[in-house]
Structures are given as structure tokens and as C-alpha cells.
Write an enzyme that holds these catalytic residues in place. Structure first.
Site, PDB file in Angstrom:
ATOM      1  N   LYS A 263       0.837  -1.209   0.000  1.00  0.00           N
ATOM      2  CA  LYS A 263       0.000   0.000   0.000  1.00  0.00           C
ATOM      3  C   LYS A 263       0.871   1.258   0.000  1.00  0.00           C
ATOM      4  O   LYS A 263       0.646   2.178  -0.776  1.00  0.00           O
ATOM      5  CB  LYS A 263      -0.919  -0.049   1.229  1.00  0.00           C
ATOM      6  CG  LYS A 263      -1.910   1.086   1.319  1.00  0.00           C
ATOM      7  CD  LYS A 263      -3.147   0.683   2.103  1.00  0.00           C
ATOM      8  CE  LYS A 263      -2.935   0.719   3.605  1.00  0.00           C
ATOM      9  NZ  LYS A 263      -2.837   2.094   4.136  1.00  0.00           N
ATOM     10  N   SER A 264       1.868   1.277   0.878  1.00  0.00           N
ATOM     11  CA  SER A 264       2.723   2.471   0.965  1.00  0.00           C
ATOM     12  C   SER A 264       3.421   2.758  -0.363  1.00  0.00           C
ATOM     13  O   SER A 264       3.494   3.900  -0.817  1.00  0.00           O
ATOM     14  CB  SER A 264       3.797   2.269   2.043  1.00  0.00           C
ATOM     15  OG  SER A 264       3.201   2.174   3.307  1.00  0.00           O
TER      16      SER A 264
ATOM     17  N   GLY B 259      -5.130   7.913   5.360  1.00  0.00           N
ATOM     18  CA  GLY B 259      -4.214   8.807   6.066  1.00  0.00           C
ATOM     19  C   GLY B 259      -2.959   9.084   5.258  1.00  0.00           C
ATOM     20  O   GLY B 259      -2.428  10.200   5.267  1.00  0.00           O
TER      21      GLY B 259
ATOM     22  N   SER C  88       7.017   8.719  12.349  1.00  0.00           N
ATOM     23  CA  SER C  88       5.905   8.628  11.389  1.00  0.00           C
ATOM     24  C   SER C  88       6.423   8.840   9.980  1.00  0.00           C
ATOM     25  O   SER C  88       6.930   9.905   9.638  1.00  0.00           O
ATOM     26  CB  SER C  88       4.842   9.687  11.705  1.00  0.00           C
ATOM     27  OG  SER C  88       3.989   9.839  10.569  1.00  0.00           O
TER      28      SER C  88
ATOM     29  N   GLN D  55       4.574   8.977   7.406  1.00  0.00           N
ATOM     30  CA  GLN D  55       3.678   9.889   6.684  1.00  0.00           C
ATOM     31  C   GLN D  55       4.116  11.337   6.893  1.00  0.00           C
ATOM     32  O   GLN D  55       4.165  12.128   5.953  1.00  0.00           O
ATOM     33  CB  GLN D  55       2.233   9.688   7.150  1.00  0.00           C
ATOM     34  CG  GLN D  55       1.693   8.312   6.761  1.00  0.00           C
ATOM     35  CD  GLN D  55       0.282   8.061   7.249  1.00  0.00           C
ATOM     36  OE1 GLN D  55      -0.293   8.867   7.984  1.00  0.00           O
ATOM     37  NE2 GLN D  55      -0.276   6.933   6.861  1.00  0.00           N
TER      38      GLN D  55
ATOM     39  N   ASP E 137       1.610  -1.554  11.873  1.00  0.00           N
ATOM     40  CA  ASP E 137       0.322  -1.993  11.312  1.00  0.00           C
ATOM     41  C   ASP E 137       0.039  -3.471  11.575  1.00  0.00           C
ATOM     42  O   ASP E 137      -1.076  -3.945  11.346  1.00  0.00           O
ATOM     43  CB  ASP E 137       0.305  -1.740   9.794  1.00  0.00           C
ATOM     44  CG  ASP E 137       0.291  -0.248   9.470  1.00  0.00           C
ATOM     45  OD1 ASP E 137      -0.082   0.555  10.341  1.00  0.00           O
ATOM     46  OD2 ASP E 137       0.657   0.111   8.329  1.00  0.00           O
TER      47      ASP E 137
ATOM     48  N   ARG F 116      -6.749   1.207  17.680  1.00  0.00           N
ATOM     49  CA  ARG F 116      -6.580  -0.248  17.570  1.00  0.00           C
ATOM     50  C   ARG F 116      -6.294  -0.922  18.911  1.00  0.00           C
ATOM     51  O   ARG F 116      -6.460  -2.144  19.019  1.00  0.00           O
ATOM     52  CB  ARG F 116      -5.501  -0.578  16.534  1.00  0.00           C
ATOM     53  CG  ARG F 116      -5.990  -0.288  15.123  1.00  0.00           C
ATOM     54  CD  ARG F 116      -4.961  -0.573  14.049  1.00  0.00           C
ATOM     55  NE  ARG F 116      -5.575  -0.405  12.728  1.00  0.00           N
ATOM     56  CZ  ARG F 116      -4.904  -0.190  11.610  1.00  0.00           C
ATOM     57  NH1 ARG F 116      -3.588  -0.109  11.629  1.00  0.00           N
ATOM     58  NH2 ARG F 116      -5.543  -0.061  10.457  1.00  0.00           N
TER      59      ARG F 116
ATOM     60  N   ARG G  28      -7.707  -3.623   9.122  1.00  0.00           N
ATOM     61  CA  ARG G  28      -6.788  -4.530   9.820  1.00  0.00           C
ATOM     62  C   ARG G  28      -7.450  -5.189  11.040  1.00  0.00           C
ATOM     63  O   ARG G  28      -7.068  -6.284  11.444  1.00  0.00           O
ATOM     64  CB  ARG G  28      -5.502  -3.809  10.196  1.00  0.00           C
ATOM     65  CG  ARG G  28      -4.782  -3.264   8.957  1.00  0.00           C
ATOM     66  CD  ARG G  28      -3.310  -3.034   9.164  1.00  0.00           C
ATOM     67  NE  ARG G  28      -2.793  -2.114   8.161  1.00  0.00           N
ATOM     68  CZ  ARG G  28      -2.474  -2.438   6.902  1.00  0.00           C
ATOM     69  NH1 ARG G  28      -2.603  -3.681   6.493  1.00  0.00           N
ATOM     70  NH2 ARG G  28      -2.016  -1.524   6.074  1.00  0.00           N
TER      71      ARG G  28
END
Ligand code: S3P
Length: 424
Positions: free
Chosen positions: A21-22, A93, A165, A167, A313, A344, A386
């Protein structure tokens, strides 16, 4: 959609899992601001990455999606156009945070918004550092989306990451390409480095020396071919299932094993898991391999420190495996779990409780007593992909079937998850 997962007597076979995904997000974003075509194979056609494609199409980029590839006809760094309305990032995100670093430097304004989950995810972590570079980002919702970005000329800065992070780091790196001067990011704990690898492959100059990352402004980026490996975060569900379901032997082919992502393999090995990487190779600067896993007797471990961002994750499914281990597993320093697609720590504890097992929530993680028997029952995904897939793994190891409500959210990162599971 609801999905019922029955206990399994053994999972056997070879599987392929969808693209990372990243890396898929980044290939579309960086391809869009590069010159020339970027040809992406193995692209993850999940909802999140499709949101990224949608946003860049609305910024004037032509992107062809066919069965076997995605071709991004790059515009170069300074030729995106103002969209004619709000850009919708959906549940993603990664999209909203990374795109902010690009949009902050354009000569037009944009408004970004997403779904109910996105509107609860902290954005000050990008608003603040980008602001130090001269960006003008407004949140009408006190640090949460929607965000209005007024494009500005940016300048370099030196910044120490308060949380690990990727992101946030990536948003700053993207802004740094447009900024005047060299940007320095101090990263005390390493996060995934797919941005650094791919931007350098496209012609940027980003160096990391012992956690000090220096990025030079770029005149142009040049697109190329990207082969997206399978997502280790998706593979993790099958690693966990292979370890805890009796009589299992699974080979997961073509998985990205970038060392900033392999914490889950290290953790399972430390628990005594029979898990190994075979057939190691490299593609576009990213390490790739096949992962072989067999049923194992697991021992509890303490998970803390620098391994946490390397498996952030995967902690929900790690918790399910820890329930089946001998001894008490402790997860610390994982407060970031609270600001993912759902909280989570809370959602996993709540759902596992419905299956008759106790997971103790702590401020920065959880305490998981091993050797508990998972019962069947009904659990809720909280619309978190997830959480849904972790509950499915619990169902495989439970005494009777587990029904997951709102189970189709797996489409965010793993659209054919249930079919792959069925195959095994
Ligand atoms: C991601 C980084 C991680 C991860 C997310 C994808 C990325 O988030 O949890 O699923 O692609 O950069 P943080 O940057 O918030 O740690």
C-alpha cells in the site's frame, strides 16, 4: 457484508498477496510530479490507493488503470492544476498527509477532506512542520480534516520528528523538493523509508546518515518503472495464521522485506516461530523475498522501542498470535495505535473480549496473557480493515466460527483477502 470464518484444521499452500500500500501510493504521487511516464506493475487496487489516483486525476494528471498496470503520465513538479472542488481522500491517512507536502508548494489553493475516520486523525503533525517551512494550512476543525491549503513558496528547515511517522516524514520530504535550501530531518527512531528510496530513484537527492536525513531541492523528478512488491502488512495475517493454526505450512510469494518493515518477522522469530525468508532479491531499491511459515509453539515476548514503528500496522494480528503463545506478552511504546483507522488498542481489546479472551489495555499498548482459548462469536470490524482481518485470523484458531460484521472494509488494503484465505 458479514463474513463467517470457520476454525481451520490446517492451512497449506502457496499464495500471492496484493501490492504494498505504501509503495503503491508513492508511485502514483511521485509519478504525478515527475516528468515522463511512470509504469507501475503490482499496484494495489485497494480503496485507499484508488483515492490517491482520484486526487491526482483531479489535479490534472492523466492516469491509465488497466488489468496489469497503472501508467501515470507525469506533469512535472510545477504543472498540477487547481481541482474544481474538494479533494476526497476517503479513508486514507497516507493520501491526506503526503499530498499536503505537495499541495503546500503549489500556486493554487486546495481543500482536502475524507471519511468519518479521517476526520478523527491528527493533522497537526503535518500542519506544524510544514508551517515551519512557510506552508499555510488551515484546519476549520481544530487540527483535523477538512484542511484548506493555500499554496506558498517554501523554505528549508531543520526538524526533529516528535513521533516516528513515515507519513509526516514523507510530507516534509515532498515539501523539501520545492523549498529553498537543504532540509534536515532528525529521525530518532526510524520509520519506513520507501519515500527516500523512490524519490532518489526518480532523481531527488536525499541522504540518511545515522538518522539525520538531508534533502536537497529538486529541479525536476523523472518517472520510471516501479514493480510494487507484495505488502508485508497483508502477508502478516497469513504469517500469524500459519503459526497458530495446527498443521499449517504456507509460502507467501514476492513480499517486500525492506528492513524498516520487517519487525513482524523479527518478533515472530523471537517468539520461536518457524518463519523464514527464502529467495531474497531486490527490485527498484526495495528488498523482496518469499516467506515460509509453519505451525509453531510460540513463547511470549515483550515488544517495545524501535521495533514498534517497524511493525506498527501488524500489532493487531500480532496480538491474536500472542493469545496463543505460552506466557504473557507485553506491548509498550505503541500509543500510535490509537490514531490509526480506529483506536486499535481499544477496538482489538473490545472485539477479542467478545471471543472470550482478555486483553488488558494500557496507555501505550496491551498486555496479552497467552494460552487463552478463543471461542466463536460475533465481532465488529469498526470499519477498520486490519481489525477485520485480525478477527478473521482469530476465527481460524477459535473453537467455533467467528462472524465479522462490516467485513468488506478489507477492500481498503486487501480486496481479495477472503478468497486467498479460502484457497488455503
Ligand atoms: C504509512 C505509514 C504508517 C502506517 C501507514 C502507512 C506510510 O503511518 O501506519 O499504514 O505509507 O507512510 P504513520 O506515518 O502514521 O506511522
Amino acid at each position: 457484508m458479514n463474513k463467517t470464518i470457520s476454525p481451520s484444521a490446517g492451512l497449506k499452500g502457496r499464495i500471492k498477496i496484493p501490492g504494498d500500500k505504501s509503495i503503491s501510493h508513492r508511485a502514483v504521487m511521485f509519478g504525478s510530479i515527475a516528468k515522463g511516464d511512470t509504469v507501475i506493475t503490482g499496484f494495489l487496487r485497494g480503496d485507499d490507493c484508488m483515492s490517491t489516483i482520484d486526487c491526482f486525476r483531479r489535479l490534472g494528471v492523466d492516469i491509465d488503470v488497466t488489468d496489469d498496470k497503472v501508467v501515470v503520465h507525469g506533469k512535472g513538479m510545477r504543472d498540477l492544476k487547481a481541482p474544481d472542488g474538494i479533494l476526497d481522500v476517503g479513508n486514507s491517512g497516507t493520501t491526506i498527509r503526503l499530498i499536503s507536502g505537495i499541495l503546500a508548494a503549489q500556486d493554487f489553493d486546495t481543500v482536502l477532506n475524507g471519511d468519518a475516520s479521517i476526520q478523527k486523525r491528527p493533522m497537526n503533525r503535518v500542519i506544524k512542520p510544514l508551517g515551519l517551512m512557510g506552508a499555510d494550512i488551515e484546519s476549520t476543525n481544530d487540527g483535523y480534516a477538512p484542511l484548506t491549503i493555500h499554496g506558498k513558496r517554501l523554505k528549508a528547515m531543520e526538524y526533529t520528528m516528535p513521533v516516528a511517522s513515515a507519513q509526516v516524514k514523507s510530507a516534509i520530504l515532498l515539501a523539501s523538493l520545492f523549498a529553498e535550501g537543504d532540509t534536515i530531518i532528525n529521525e530518532p527512531v526510524a520509520s519506513r523509508d520507501h519515500t527516500e528510496i523512490m524519490l532518489n530513484y526518480f532523481g531527488a537527492d536525499i541522504k540518511n546518515k545515522d538518522g539525520v536525513i538531508t534533502s536537497k531541492p529538486a529541479k525536476e523528478l523523472y518517472g520510471g518503472e516501479i514493480e510494487v512488491p507484495g505488502d508485508i502488512s497483508s502477508a502478516a495475517f497469513f504469517m500469524a495464521a500459519g503459526l497458530i493454526v495446527p498443521n499449517s505450512h504456507i509460502i507467501i510469494e514476492n513480499v517486500g522485506i525492506n528492513p524498516t518493515r520487517t519487525g513482524i518477522i523479527d518478533a515472530f522469530k523471537a517468539m520461536g516461530g518457524d518463519i523464514s525468508i527464502i529467495n531474497e532479491r531486490s527490485s527498484g531499491g526495495e528488498a523482496v523475498g518469499d516467506i515460509e511459515v509453519r505451525t509453531s509453539r510460540l513463547k511470549a515476548i515483550t515488544l517495545e522501542g524501535s521495533i514498534i514503528p517497524r511493525m506498527i500496522d501488524e500489532i493487531p494480528v500480532f496480538a491474536v498470535a500472542a493469545l496463543c503463545a505460552e506466557g504473557t506478552t507485553v506491548v509498550k511504546n505503541a500509543e500510535e495505535l490509537k490514531v490509526k483507522e480506529s483506536n486499535r488498542i481499544a477496538t482489538m481489546s473490545e472485539e477479542l473480549k467478545k471471543l472470550g479472551v482478555a486483553v488488558e489495555e494500557t496507555d501505550d499498548g496491551m498486555i496479552i496473557a497467552g494460552g487463552q482459548r478463543l471461542k466463536g462469536g460475533e465481532v465488529y470490524s469498526h470499519l477498520d480493515h486490519r481489525v477485520a482481518m485480525s478477527c478473521a485470523v482469530a476465527g481460524l484458531a477459535a473453537e467455533s466460527p467467528v462472524t465479522i460484521t462490516d467485513a468488506d472494509c478489507v477492500g481498503i488494503s486487501f480486496p481479495d483477502f477472503y478468497e486467498v484465505l479460502e484457497k488455503l
